[in-house]
Design a protein around this motif. Structure first.
Motif, PDB file in Angstrom:
ATOM      1  N   ALA A 145     -26.397 -37.978  -3.969  1.00  9.45           N
ATOM      2  CA  ALA A 145     -26.034 -39.364  -4.455  1.00  9.45           C
ATOM      3  C   ALA A 145     -25.304 -39.996  -4.042  1.00  9.45           C
ATOM      4  CB  ALA A 145     -27.165 -39.988  -5.192  1.00  9.45           C
ATOM      5  N   ALA A 146     -24.447 -39.487  -5.011  1.00  5.90           N
ATOM      6  CA  ALA A 146     -22.500 -39.720  -5.477  1.00  5.90           C
ATOM      7  C   ALA A 146     -21.748 -39.066  -3.857  1.00  5.90           C
ATOM      8  CB  ALA A 146     -22.504 -39.243  -6.629  1.00  5.90           C
ATOM      9  N   GLY A 147     -22.332 -38.619  -2.737  1.00  7.99           N
ATOM     10  CA  GLY A 147     -21.599 -38.395  -1.856  1.00  7.99           C
ATOM     11  C   GLY A 147     -20.479 -36.971  -1.947  1.00  7.99           C
ATOM     12  N   ILE A 148     -21.005 -35.959  -2.654  1.00  7.04           N
ATOM     13  CA  ILE A 148     -20.005 -35.117  -3.006  1.00  7.04           C
ATOM     14  C   ILE A 148     -20.589 -34.053  -1.840  1.00  7.04           C
ATOM     15  CG2 ILE A 148     -19.911 -33.142  -5.302  1.00  7.04           C
ATOM     16  CD1 ILE A 148     -20.162 -34.464  -6.796  1.00  7.04           C
ATOM     17  N   PRO A 149     -19.650 -33.779  -1.026  1.00  4.22           N
ATOM     18  CA  PRO A 149     -20.051 -32.202  -0.284  1.00  4.22           C
ATOM     19  C   PRO A 149     -20.912 -31.474  -0.480  1.00  4.22           C
ATOM     20  CG  PRO A 149     -17.639 -33.352  -0.324  1.00  4.22           C
ATOM     21  CD  PRO A 149     -18.876 -33.987  -1.093  1.00  4.22           C
ATOM     22  N   VAL A 150     -20.965 -30.791  -1.310  1.00  5.78           N
ATOM     23  CA  VAL A 150     -21.278 -29.311  -1.519  1.00  5.78           C
ATOM     24  C   VAL A 150     -21.499 -28.896  -3.283  1.00  5.78           C
ATOM     25  CG1 VAL A 150     -21.043 -26.289  -1.752  1.00  5.78           C
ATOM     26  CG2 VAL A 150     -19.265 -28.046   0.213  1.00  5.78           C
ATOM     27  N   CYS A 151     -22.982 -28.793  -3.133  1.00  2.00           N
ATOM     28  CA  CYS A 151     -23.316 -28.467  -4.900  1.00  2.00           C
ATOM     29  C   CYS A 151     -23.846 -27.159  -4.720  1.00  2.00           C
ATOM     30  CB  CYS A 151     -24.517 -29.363  -4.755  1.00  2.00           C
ATOM     31  SG  CYS A 151     -25.185 -28.809  -6.595  1.00  2.00           S
ATOM     32  N   LEU A 152     -23.069 -25.847  -5.491  1.00  2.00           N
ATOM     33  CA  LEU A 152     -23.583 -24.955  -5.829  1.00  2.00           C
ATOM     34  C   LEU A 152     -24.233 -24.411  -6.572  1.00  2.00           C
ATOM     35  CD1 LEU A 152     -22.975 -21.498  -4.918  1.00  2.00           C
ATOM     36  CD2 LEU A 152     -20.872 -21.507  -6.688  1.00  2.00           C
ATOM     37  N   LEU A 153     -25.651 -24.034  -6.860  1.00  5.35           N
ATOM     38  CA  LEU A 153     -26.570 -23.795  -8.593  1.00  5.35           C
ATOM     39  C   LEU A 153     -26.492 -22.134  -8.187  1.00  5.35           C
ATOM     40  CD1 LEU A 153     -28.626 -24.205 -10.290  1.00  5.35           C
ATOM     41  CD2 LEU A 153     -29.918 -24.351  -8.357  1.00  5.35           C
ATOM     42  N   ILE A 154     -25.959 -22.076  -9.355  1.00  4.10           N
ATOM     43  CA  ILE A 154     -25.925 -19.899 -10.161  1.00  4.10           C
ATOM     44  C   ILE A 154     -27.036 -20.233 -11.272  1.00  4.10           C
ATOM     45  CG2 ILE A 154     -24.668 -19.038 -11.132  1.00  4.10           C
ATOM     46  CD1 ILE A 154     -21.874 -19.737 -10.463  1.00  4.10           C
ATOM     47  N   ASP A 155     -28.032 -20.190  -9.969  1.00  3.91           N
ATOM     48  CA  ASP A 155     -29.329 -19.559 -11.020  1.00  3.91           C
ATOM     49  C   ASP A 155     -29.590 -18.084 -12.189  1.00  3.91           C
ATOM     50  OD1 ASP A 155     -32.161 -19.306 -12.127  1.00  3.91           O
ATOM     51  OD2 ASP A 155     -32.742 -21.238 -10.544  1.00  3.91           O
ATOM     52  N   ARG A 156     -29.430 -18.051 -13.242  1.00  2.00           N
ATOM     53  CA  ARG A 156     -29.659 -16.323 -13.535  1.00  2.00           C
ATOM     54  C   ARG A 156     -30.971 -16.630 -14.125  1.00  2.00           C
ATOM     55  NH1 ARG A 156     -26.731 -17.412 -19.229  1.00  2.00           N
ATOM     56  NH2 ARG A 156     -27.497 -19.034 -19.705  1.00  2.00           N
ATOM     57  N   ASP A 157     -31.647 -17.374 -13.968  1.00  2.37           N
ATOM     58  CA  ASP A 157     -33.189 -17.006 -13.811  1.00  2.37           C
ATOM     59  C   ASP A 157     -33.763 -15.734 -12.805  1.00  2.37           C
ATOM     60  OD1 ASP A 157     -33.258 -18.097 -17.101  1.00  2.37           O
ATOM     61  OD2 ASP A 157     -33.905 -20.054 -16.010  1.00  2.37           O
ATOM     62  N   GLU A 158     -33.373 -16.342 -11.895  1.00  2.00           N
ATOM     63  CA  GLU A 158     -34.220 -15.841 -10.578  1.00  2.00           C
ATOM     64  C   GLU A 158     -32.912 -14.941 -10.021  1.00  2.00           C
ATOM     65  OE1 GLU A 158     -37.379 -17.400  -9.147  1.00  2.00           O
ATOM     66  OE2 GLU A 158     -37.150 -18.331 -10.807  1.00  2.00           O
ATOM     67  N   GLY A 159     -31.591 -14.941 -10.837  1.00  2.00           N
ATOM     68  CA  GLY A 159     -31.063 -14.140  -9.637  1.00  2.00           C
ATOM     69  C   GLY A 159     -30.243 -14.989  -8.577  1.00  2.00           C
ATOM     70  N   THR A 160     -30.242 -16.067  -8.143  1.00  4.71           N
ATOM     71  CA  THR A 160     -30.010 -16.536  -6.307  1.00  4.71           C
ATOM     72  C   THR A 160     -28.547 -17.022  -7.309  1.00  4.71           C
ATOM     73  OG1 THR A 160     -31.679 -17.967  -7.049  1.00  4.71           O
ATOM     74  CG2 THR A 160     -31.846 -15.993  -5.998  1.00  4.71           C
ATOM     75  N   ILE A 161     -28.259 -16.984  -5.558  1.00  2.50           N
ATOM     76  CA  ILE A 161     -27.124 -17.957  -5.864  1.00  2.50           C
ATOM     77  C   ILE A 161     -27.627 -19.349  -5.031  1.00  2.50           C
ATOM     78  CG2 ILE A 161     -25.902 -16.938  -4.331  1.00  2.50           C
ATOM     79  CD1 ILE A 161     -23.220 -17.616  -6.059  1.00  2.50           C
ATOM     80  N   THR A 162     -27.229 -20.890  -4.882  1.00  2.00           N
ATOM     81  CA  THR A 162     -27.850 -21.528  -3.518  1.00  2.00           C
ATOM     82  C   THR A 162     -26.325 -22.830  -3.358  1.00  2.00           C
ATOM     83  OG1 THR A 162     -29.808 -21.497  -4.828  1.00  2.00           O
ATOM     84  CG2 THR A 162     -29.554 -23.042  -2.611  1.00  2.00           C
ATOM     85  N   VAL A 163     -26.563 -22.493  -2.090  1.00  2.00           N
ATOM     86  CA  VAL A 163     -25.468 -23.875  -1.803  1.00  2.00           C
ATOM     87  C   VAL A 163     -26.490 -25.038  -0.775  1.00  2.00           C
ATOM     88  CG1 VAL A 163     -24.097 -24.260  -0.546  1.00  2.00           C
ATOM     89  CG2 VAL A 163     -23.996 -21.444  -1.221  1.00  2.00           C
ATOM     90  N   TYR A 164     -26.052 -25.959  -1.237  1.00  2.00           N
ATOM     91  CA  TYR A 164     -26.501 -27.296  -0.453  1.00  2.00           C
ATOM     92  C   TYR A 164     -25.575 -27.862  -0.230  1.00  2.00           C
ATOM     93  CZ  TYR A 164     -30.336 -26.492  -4.037  1.00  2.00           C
ATOM     94  OH  TYR A 164     -31.248 -25.963  -4.907  1.00  2.00           O
ATOM     95  N   GLY A 165     -25.565 -28.842   1.147  1.00  2.00           N
ATOM     96  CA  GLY A 165     -24.671 -29.389   1.936  1.00  2.00           C
ATOM     97  C   GLY A 165     -24.850 -30.842   2.550  1.00  2.00           C
ATOM     98  N   GLU A 166     -23.951 -31.102   3.417  1.00  2.00           N
ATOM     99  CA  GLU A 166     -24.205 -32.181   3.919  1.00  2.00           C
ATOM    100  C   GLU A 166     -24.820 -33.581   3.436  1.00  2.00           C
ATOM    101  OE1 GLU A 166     -24.858 -31.730   7.601  1.00  2.00           O
ATOM    102  OE2 GLU A 166     -24.205 -29.570   8.117  1.00  2.00           O
ATOM    103  N   PRO A 167     -25.208 -33.614   2.279  1.00  2.00           N
ATOM    104  CA  PRO A 167     -25.040 -35.182   1.716  1.00  2.00           C
ATOM    105  C   PRO A 167     -25.984 -36.654   2.787  1.00  2.00           C
ATOM    106  CG  PRO A 167     -22.858 -35.345   1.000  1.00  2.00           C
ATOM    107  CD  PRO A 167     -23.450 -33.981   1.856  1.00  2.00           C
ATOM    108  N   GLU A 168     -27.045 -37.148   2.048  1.00  2.00           N
ATOM    109  CA  GLU A 168     -27.099 -37.783   2.916  1.00  2.00           C
ATOM    110  C   GLU A 168     -28.999 -38.723   3.167  1.00  2.00           C
ATOM    111  OE1 GLU A 168     -29.564 -38.280   7.385  1.00  2.00           O
ATOM    112  OE2 GLU A 168     -27.207 -37.764   7.945  1.00  2.00           O
TER     113      GLU A 168
END
Length: 192
Positions: free
Chosen positions: A133-156
């Motif tokens: 909502a704030a228009g930040i281009p990239v959000c990176l989630l490092i999920d230690r519980d799941e052992g995954t890394i998720t990249v979110y992009g293109e806010p709209e």
């Protein structure tokens, strides 16, 4: 006759900031979706992930810095306040700012999950949506519980249009404006 629901008064940002300023140092507060949220104090592995990511970002983009726990004004409609585990921006972007900064110039936020009961709601959904909502281009989630890394992009429209998840150990592309590949093998050491 059915009783009418009573509207709960909404806390203002000013009221939140007054409470947050008087909270003990052992507590970190955020204001997300109109509610006060208590942010867990990070453990050692959480801190090591952020330190590792700071080093990697500097190697790839020496013009940037990954700031830890920088207060950001998010959710323009609800006037939220969040403290991402990491905020990637140009070096000295926050010089002269008070405790809560506008999100302009922020290229990426980072959240590292904590082992607490509300990390799913807070880190995986509410904060991510606030950053979009704030228009930040990239959000990176490092999920230690799941052992995954998720990249979110293109806010709209308050959501990220793109989402890509990989297991720890994969090479993950961080899209522009960050623009480099992140080798995540090291994250396997910090999953506990």
């Amino acid at each position: 006759m059915t009783p009418m629901p009573v509207a709960r008064p909404t806390m203002t940002v000013e009221e939140f900031e007054e409470i947050e300023n008087s909270a003990p140092e052992t507590v970190r507060l955020e204001f997300i979706n109109g509610k006060i949220e208590v942010k867990s104090v990070p453990d050692g592995n959480h801190d090591e992930i952020i330190a590792w990511l700071q080093r990697v970002c500097m190697q790839h983009r020496p013009d940037l810095w990954l700031y830890g726990e920088r207060g950001l004004k998010v959710e323009t409609y609800r006037k939220g306040r969040a403290r991402p585990d990491g905020t990637l921006a140009l070096h000295e972007r926050f010089a002269g700012d008070a405790e809560w900064s506008e999100p302009d110039g922020v290229l990426m936020t980072v959240e590292v999950t904590s082992h607490d009961r509300d990390t799913d709601r807070r880190d995986r959904r509410e904060k991510r949506d606030g950053y979009a909502a704030a228009g930040i281009p990239v959000c990176l989630l490092i999920d230690r519980d799941e052992g995954t890394i998720t990249v979110y992009g293109e806010p709209e429209g308050g959501k990220y249009r793109n989402r890509a998840s990989s297991s720890f150990g994969a090479v993950v592309a961080l899209p522009d404006p960050v623009g480099f590949a992140l080798e995540t093998e090291k994250l396997k050491e910090f999953t506990d």
